[in-house]
Design a protein around this motif. Structure first.
Motif, PDB file in Angstrom:
ATOM      1  N   TYR A  74      29.702  47.500  48.219  1.00 46.04           N
ATOM      2  CA  TYR A  74      30.548  48.547  48.805  1.00 46.04           C
ATOM      3  C   TYR A  74      31.412  49.263  47.772  1.00 46.04           C
ATOM      4  CZ  TYR A  74      34.864  45.670  48.857  1.00 46.04           C
ATOM      5  OH  TYR A  74      35.963  44.925  48.508  1.00 46.04           O
ATOM      6  N   ALA A  75      31.510  48.726  46.562  1.00 47.36           N
ATOM      7  CA  ALA A  75      32.289  49.398  45.525  1.00 47.36           C
ATOM      8  C   ALA A  75      31.969  48.767  44.172  1.00 47.36           C
ATOM      9  CB  ALA A  75      33.791  49.302  45.803  1.00 47.36           C
ATOM     10  N   TYR A  76      32.298  49.498  43.119  1.00 48.85           N
ATOM     11  CA  TYR A  76      32.217  48.943  41.770  1.00 48.85           C
ATOM     12  C   TYR A  76      33.498  49.306  41.033  1.00 48.85           C
ATOM     13  CZ  TYR A  76      30.311  53.693  41.147  1.00 48.85           C
ATOM     14  OH  TYR A  76      30.094  55.040  41.200  1.00 48.85           O
ATOM     15  N   CYS A  77      33.752  48.587  39.964  1.00 53.06           N
ATOM     16  CA  CYS A  77      34.941  48.818  39.147  1.00 53.06           C
ATOM     17  C   CYS A  77      34.528  49.351  37.778  1.00 53.06           C
ATOM     18  CB  CYS A  77      35.734  47.533  38.958  1.00 53.06           C
ATOM     19  SG  CYS A  77      36.305  46.763  40.485  1.00 53.06           S
ATOM     20  N   LEU A  78      35.384  50.191  37.225  1.00 49.70           N
ATOM     21  CA  LEU A  78      35.212  50.727  35.891  1.00 49.70           C
ATOM     22  C   LEU A  78      36.381  50.240  35.041  1.00 49.70           C
ATOM     23  CD1 LEU A  78      34.216  54.385  36.879  1.00 49.70           C
ATOM     24  CD2 LEU A  78      32.688  52.467  36.354  1.00 49.70           C
ATOM     25  N   ARG A  79      36.079  49.639  33.907  1.00 43.22           N
ATOM     26  CA  ARG A  79      37.084  48.980  33.090  1.00 43.22           C
ATOM     27  C   ARG A  79      37.789  49.955  32.147  1.00 43.22           C
ATOM     28  NH1 ARG A  79      33.789  44.073  30.443  1.00 43.22           N
ATOM     29  NH2 ARG A  79      35.843  43.636  29.528  1.00 43.22           N
ATOM     30  N   VAL A  80      39.121  49.846  32.097  1.00 39.66           N
ATOM     31  CA  VAL A  80      39.925  50.593  31.132  1.00 39.66           C
ATOM     32  C   VAL A  80      40.780  49.593  30.364  1.00 39.66           C
ATOM     33  CG1 VAL A  80      39.931  52.756  32.425  1.00 39.66           C
ATOM     34  CG2 VAL A  80      41.712  51.052  32.879  1.00 39.66           C
ATOM     35  N   VAL A 156      31.737  43.816  40.448  1.00 36.43           N
ATOM     36  CA  VAL A 156      30.960  44.426  41.522  1.00 36.43           C
ATOM     37  C   VAL A 156      31.425  43.801  42.835  1.00 36.43           C
ATOM     38  CG1 VAL A 156      28.656  44.718  42.486  1.00 36.43           C
ATOM     39  CG2 VAL A 156      28.987  44.791  40.005  1.00 36.43           C
ATOM     40  N   LEU A 157      31.624  44.636  43.858  1.00 31.77           N
ATOM     41  CA  LEU A 157      32.183  44.171  45.128  1.00 31.77           C
ATOM     42  C   LEU A 157      31.142  44.264  46.236  1.00 31.77           C
ATOM     43  CD1 LEU A 157      34.587  45.120  43.259  1.00 31.77           C
ATOM     44  CD2 LEU A 157      35.886  45.472  45.347  1.00 31.77           C
ATOM     45  N   LEU A 158      30.895  43.141  46.915  1.00 37.73           N
ATOM     46  CA  LEU A 158      29.917  43.058  47.997  1.00 37.73           C
ATOM     47  C   LEU A 158      30.622  42.828  49.324  1.00 37.73           C
ATOM     48  CD1 LEU A 158      27.366  40.510  46.435  1.00 37.73           C
ATOM     49  CD2 LEU A 158      27.530  42.962  46.004  1.00 37.73           C
ATOM     50  N   ALA A 159      30.089  43.417  50.400  1.00 42.64           N
ATOM     51  CA  ALA A 159      30.575  43.148  51.750  1.00 42.64           C
ATOM     52  C   ALA A 159      29.376  42.814  52.619  1.00 42.64           C
ATOM     53  CB  ALA A 159      31.323  44.357  52.315  1.00 42.64           C
ATOM     54  N   GLN A 188      42.600  41.964  55.026  1.00 39.18           N
ATOM     55  CA  GLN A 188      43.275  40.677  54.896  1.00 39.18           C
ATOM     56  C   GLN A 188      42.318  39.505  55.065  1.00 39.18           C
ATOM     57  OE1 GLN A 188      46.650  40.036  53.868  1.00 39.18           O
ATOM     58  NE2 GLN A 188      46.125  42.107  53.226  1.00 39.18           N
ATOM     59  N   GLU A 189      41.049  39.740  54.742  1.00 37.91           N
ATOM     60  CA  GLU A 189      40.049  38.685  54.716  1.00 37.91           C
ATOM     61  C   GLU A 189      39.925  38.137  53.293  1.00 37.91           C
ATOM     62  OE1 GLU A 189      38.487  37.334  57.156  1.00 37.91           O
ATOM     63  OE2 GLU A 189      39.022  38.723  58.780  1.00 37.91           O
ATOM     64  N   PRO A 190      39.568  36.855  53.138  1.00 35.33           N
ATOM     65  CA  PRO A 190      39.421  36.301  51.790  1.00 35.33           C
ATOM     66  C   PRO A 190      38.218  36.880  51.060  1.00 35.33           C
ATOM     67  CG  PRO A 190      38.745  34.706  53.442  1.00 35.33           C
ATOM     68  CD  PRO A 190      39.349  35.842  54.186  1.00 35.33           C
ATOM     69  N   VAL A 191      38.395  37.113  49.769  1.00 36.22           N
ATOM     70  CA  VAL A 191      37.322  37.579  48.890  1.00 36.22           C
ATOM     71  C   VAL A 191      37.038  36.456  47.894  1.00 36.22           C
ATOM     72  CG1 VAL A 191      36.607  39.292  47.188  1.00 36.22           C
ATOM     73  CG2 VAL A 191      38.080  39.974  49.109  1.00 36.22           C
ATOM     74  N   GLN A 192      35.795  35.989  47.863  1.00 34.02           N
ATOM     75  CA  GLN A 192      35.401  34.943  46.919  1.00 34.02           C
ATOM     76  C   GLN A 192      34.988  35.581  45.597  1.00 34.02           C
ATOM     77  OE1 GLN A 192      32.794  31.747  48.698  1.00 34.02           O
ATOM     78  NE2 GLN A 192      32.696  33.245  50.380  1.00 34.02           N
ATOM     79  N   VAL A 193      35.408  34.985  44.502  1.00 33.57           N
ATOM     80  CA  VAL A 193      35.082  35.480  43.163  1.00 33.57           C
ATOM     81  C   VAL A 193      34.064  34.546  42.521  1.00 33.57           C
ATOM     82  CG1 VAL A 193      35.984  36.032  40.877  1.00 33.57           C
ATOM     83  CG2 VAL A 193      37.378  36.502  42.912  1.00 33.57           C
ATOM     84  N   ILE A 205      31.419  38.890  40.326  1.00 31.90           N
ATOM     85  CA  ILE A 205      30.978  39.431  41.607  1.00 31.90           C
ATOM     86  C   ILE A 205      32.015  39.004  42.643  1.00 31.90           C
ATOM     87  CG2 ILE A 205      29.133  39.536  43.310  1.00 31.90           C
ATOM     88  CD1 ILE A 205      28.326  40.550  40.551  1.00 31.90           C
ATOM     89  N   HIS A 206      32.530  39.957  43.406  1.00 35.21           N
ATOM     90  CA  HIS A 206      33.512  39.662  44.443  1.00 35.21           C
ATOM     91  C   HIS A 206      32.835  39.810  45.798  1.00 35.21           C
ATOM     92  CE1 HIS A 206      37.146  40.804  41.668  1.00 35.21           C
ATOM     93  NE2 HIS A 206      36.313  39.946  41.108  1.00 35.21           N
ATOM     94  N   LEU A 207      32.926  38.771  46.620  1.00 35.95           N
ATOM     95  CA  LEU A 207      32.191  38.700  47.881  1.00 35.95           C
ATOM     96  C   LEU A 207      33.144  38.662  49.064  1.00 35.95           C
ATOM     97  CD1 LEU A 207      29.515  38.312  49.439  1.00 35.95           C
ATOM     98  CD2 LEU A 207      29.746  35.856  49.030  1.00 35.95           C
ATOM     99  N   LEU A 208      33.062  39.702  49.902  1.00 32.24           N
ATOM    100  CA  LEU A 208      33.883  39.816  51.098  1.00 32.24           C
ATOM    101  C   LEU A 208      33.016  39.630  52.334  1.00 32.24           C
ATOM    102  CD1 LEU A 208      36.453  40.792  52.724  1.00 32.24           C
ATOM    103  CD2 LEU A 208      35.566  43.121  52.415  1.00 32.24           C
ATOM    104  N   GLN A 209      33.470  38.784  53.266  1.00 28.38           N
ATOM    105  CA  GLN A 209      32.764  38.665  54.531  1.00 28.38           C
ATOM    106  C   GLN A 209      33.215  39.795  55.456  1.00 28.38           C
ATOM    107  OE1 GLN A 209      32.484  34.831  56.310  1.00 28.38           O
ATOM    108  NE2 GLN A 209      31.683  35.594  58.241  1.00 28.38           N
ATOM    109  N   GLN A 210      32.245  40.589  55.898  1.00 25.52           N
ATOM    110  CA  GLN A 210      32.518  41.744  56.743  1.00 25.52           C
ATOM    111  C   GLN A 210      32.485  41.322  58.208  1.00 25.52           C
ATOM    112  OE1 GLN A 210      29.781  44.897  55.969  1.00 25.52           O
ATOM    113  NE2 GLN A 210      30.704  46.325  57.407  1.00 25.52           N
ATOM    114  N   HIS A 211      33.627  41.412  58.896  1.00 22.61           N
ATOM    115  CA  HIS A 211      33.718  40.936  60.275  1.00 22.61           C
ATOM    116  C   HIS A 211      33.548  42.047  61.301  1.00 22.61           C
ATOM    117  CE1 HIS A 211      34.597  36.736  59.650  1.00 22.61           C
ATOM    118  NE2 HIS A 211      35.500  37.049  58.746  1.00 22.61           N
TER     119      HIS A 211
END
Length: 313
Positions: A74-80, A156-159, A188-193, A205-211
Motif C-alpha cells: 500500500y505504500a513505499y518509503c524513500l530514504r533521505v 516497504v509497507l504491506l496491508a 491504530q492497528e499493530p504493524v509487524q516489522v 518490510i512492514h506488515l499491517l493487518q487490514q480489518h
C-alpha cells in the motif's frame, strides 16, 4: 535463502511524462533508465535511482491504469539522510503544491507522508537514526541539494486481510526476522516489522493487518528483494511447493516472481549485471535502452513511444 536488502519497487503511473516531472524535477531522483515493458514493448518503463542506479535505490514505473484493491503493497518509503531533509522537502512540496501531511514517527524514525502524481501515498523517511543496509550515492546534477537527496528505498509497507499467511511467507520462506512492532497511525492497528540482511530502512518490510474492506489506491505492482543465490531461492520455493515464474532474464538482472496466498507479488533479483550493462554511469537514462531481442524494433518503438520532455518545470 540469503536476502541482501530491498532491490527495487515497480509501480504503475497513469502518465509517464507527469511521472518523470514529479520524480525528477520535484523529488530530485535521477532518471537512470528509459526502456519499455519487455512483455509489452509499446509501453514505456522508466527507472529512477541514485547516481549509479544501484540496487536498493531504484524505483521503476510502467505506464498504465490501475484499480483499487485489497491485499497489496500500500505504500513505499524513500530514504533521505536526515530529519532536516524532511523539512527541506516539506518546503519544496509547498512550492510545488504537493499534498502532504505532518511529519510522523514510522517505526521510531521520522517520516513525511505525501501524495505523488498518481495520488499514491509515499513516505519520505529519515536515515538520521538508521543503521543497517547502506544507501546510495547522491547525484550532483539533481535539482535537490546533495545533503537532502533521496538516495535509497524502503521500508516497504504491506496491508493484507490475513496477516498470518504473509507473515509466514516472510519468516519461513524468505527467512526474515520479526524485529519489532508499532501502531499504524490511522487505524491504530499493530504493524509487524520484518528485517532482512542488516536491517534498517533498506531492509525492512512492514506488515499491517487490514480489518476493513476499504480498497487501497496504490498501483504498486511488486517489491523486489536482492538475493545472493537465485538458484537456491528457486529450489527453496519448489520445496515449499510455492508456484513461481522460474528464472527470468530481465536484461539488467535475473529474477523470479511469486505470490503469497494473499496475492502480494514478490520478486527475488540479482544485483548483476545491473543498469550499467548497456550504458555508462554518466549517460544513464539519456536514451532508449532495449534488450537484445528488441533491438531490431528500435526505430519502430522509438517512433511509437512518446518522447520524455526533460525541460524543467
Amino acid at each position: 535463502m540469503e536476502l541482501l536488502g530491498i532491490h527495487h519497487i515497480t509501480a504503475f503511473t497513469k502518465d509517464i511524462q507527469q511521472c518523470y516531472d514529479f520524480y525528477h524535477h520535484i523529488l530530485g531522483m535521477r532518471l537512470v533508465k528509459q526502456t519499455v515493458d519487455h512483455q509489452n514493448p509499446a509501453v514505456p518503463h522508466l527507472y529512477f535511482g541514485d547516481r549509479t542506479g544501484q540496487p536498493g535505490t531504484v524505483l521503476s514505473f510502467v505506464e498504465g491504469t490501475f484499480n483499487d484493491g485489497n491485499d497489496a503493497i500500500y505504500a513505499y518509503c524513500l530514504r533521505v539522510p536526515t530529519d532536516r531533509s524532511l523539512y527541506a522537502y516539506k518546503l519544496r512540496f509547498d512550492d510545488f503544491n504537493v499534498k502532504h501531511d505532518a511529519v510522523i514517527q514510522l517505526n521510531g524514525r521520522h517520516a513525511l507522508p505525501f501524495y505523488d502524481c498518481d495520488d499514491r501515498l509515499v513516505y519520505l523517511i529519515s536515515d538520521e537514526t538508521n543503521t543497517g543496509v547502506l544507501a546510495g550515492t547522491p547525484d550532483d546534477e539533481s535539482p535537490v541539494e546533495s545533503i537532502h537527496q533521496i538516495y535509497g528505498i524502503g521500508p516497504v509497507l504491506l496491508a493484507v486481510r490475513h496477516s498470518l499467511i504473509t507473515a509466514s511467507v516472510l519468516h519461513q520462506i524468505l527467512q526474515l526476522e520479526r524485529t519489532g512492532e508499532y501502531m499504524h497511525r490511522a487505524s491504530q492497528e499493530p504493524v509487524q516489522v520484518f528485517s532482512m540482511a542488516t536491517g534498517g530502512n533498506g531492509g525492512e518490510i512492514h506488515l499491517l493487518q487490514q480489518h476493513t474492506e476499504q480498497a487501497v489506491q496504490a498501483g504498486i505492482h511488486h517489491a523486489a528483494f536482492r538475493v545472493r543465490d537465485l538458484e537456491s531461492a528457486r529450489q527453496l520455493l519448489d520445496k515449499a511447493e510455492i508456484q513461481h515464474s522460474g528464472i527470468v532474464d530481465s536484461h539488467y538482472f535475473k529474477s523470479l516472481y511469486f505470490r503469497d496466498l494473499s496475492g502480494v507479488l514478490f520478486e527475488l533479483a540479482t544485483d548483476e549485471p545491473g543498469l550499467t550493462v548497456d550504458e555508462e554511469i554518466d549517460t544513464l537514462g539519456q536514451s532508449l535502452s532495449l534488450p537484445d531481442h528488441l533491438e531490431n524494433r528500435r526505430q519502430a518503438l522509438t517512433d511509437q513511444l512518446k518522447p520524455i520532455r526533460k525541460d524543467a518545470l
